[in-house]
Write a protein that holds these residues in place. Sequence first.
Motif, PDB file in Angstrom:
ATOM      1  N   ASP A 182       0.839  -1.197   0.000  1.00 53.07           N
ATOM      2  CA  ASP A 182       0.000   0.000   0.000  1.00 53.07           C
ATOM      3  C   ASP A 182       0.880   1.255   0.000  1.00 53.07           C
ATOM      4  O   ASP A 182       2.102   1.191   0.125  1.00 53.07           O
ATOM      5  CB  ASP A 182      -0.903  -0.025   1.239  1.00 53.07           C
ATOM      6  N   THR A 184       1.976   4.976   1.657  1.00 51.90           N
ATOM      7  CA  THR A 184       1.985   5.707   2.928  1.00 51.90           C
ATOM      8  C   THR A 184       1.093   6.939   2.867  1.00 51.90           C
ATOM      9  O   THR A 184       0.666   7.456   3.893  1.00 51.90           O
ATOM     10  CB  THR A 184       3.423   6.144   3.283  1.00 51.90           C
ATOM     11  N   CYS A 214       3.481  -0.721   3.818  1.00 52.08           N
ATOM     12  CA  CYS A 214       3.257   0.596   3.216  1.00 52.08           C
ATOM     13  C   CYS A 214       4.584   1.196   2.762  1.00 52.08           C
ATOM     14  O   CYS A 214       5.590   1.106   3.479  1.00 52.08           O
ATOM     15  CB  CYS A 214       2.597   1.533   4.221  1.00 52.08           C
TER      16      CYS A 214
END
Length: 333
Positions: A182, A184, A214
């Motif tokens: 993912d 940040t 992330c």
Amino acid sequence: MTIQEIAEIAKVSKATVSLALNNKAGVSEETRNMILEIANKYGYNKKTSSNQKRNILFIKYIGSGAAIEQNGDFIATVIDAIEKTASNLGYNLIIKNIISSEFQMEIANIHFEDYTGVIFLGTEAHSEVVELLQDIPVPIVAVDNLFEKNDIDSVVMDNFGGIYKAVRYLISLGHKKIGYIDSTIKFSNFAHRVDAYYKSIKDFGLEKDQPVVCVTPNLEGAYIDMLKHLKQWKGEMPTAFLAANDTIAIGAVKALREVGLSIPDQISVMGFDDIPFCTMLDKTLTTIRVYKEKMGEIAVKLLHDKINSSEKEFVKILVRTNLIERESTAKKI
């Protein structure tokens, strides 16, 4: 006599004056009559439609810049499609870049009466930003952000459907431990994608404790952050990673190789968007194709319909995605 001068005399906003002069909703009858009286008294001459330029204002909202400046040609392709479709429909496209810290001031200073409509690139925007646009006196369509909390017409890719396809595809290759990379920075599209990932994992009956990491959403940041995660990794490594977009996936591939993992023999990697860089890697990147040109085209046509209609209903349009299988994914051995 200008709209600004009428607004100062009436002690109302320019947007309110424009709504009143154009007989649009959102103004009380008392205020409308006062504005019309001032306009008549001081000799305001509203431009006739034959003399008005058919201009569409394209507002490019810039937050961090990570999603719109550092994701290949994604945004440029959307803008090119918007400009082409607008031209085909007889409109001029005026592009205005506004950074987040100056957005409220810049919006207040725009003479919206000079435009037939507005297209708002909301990739990096949040719902509070859109609230500043909801009183403008011309039709507006947002692109690349659903803005599900706001009453605004919008066109966006089908983030949920794309992630669902990706997870189903990786499962079909035999992968049951599928990690997610993912961002940040939590843009709207990224938020919808990670939500779709968790929902897909649940729907397909995979273990709940799938690893999610992330990283910074640019090539260098994704590489550095992913390398740090890998060097500190504890427990079993996934057999596949799905990234929030292609830029993140490409940075992650570099990091995975640096720690000695072969793509796709030891680990599969998949992205989202289908930017040109996907086909420039020695192992081309499997991804979810977003139809960027179609998003831009639909946004202009929707705005054109709003300009030529008195209907007040709001429309949210999802553009479906497609799975593009390349060399970065393989069956789990």
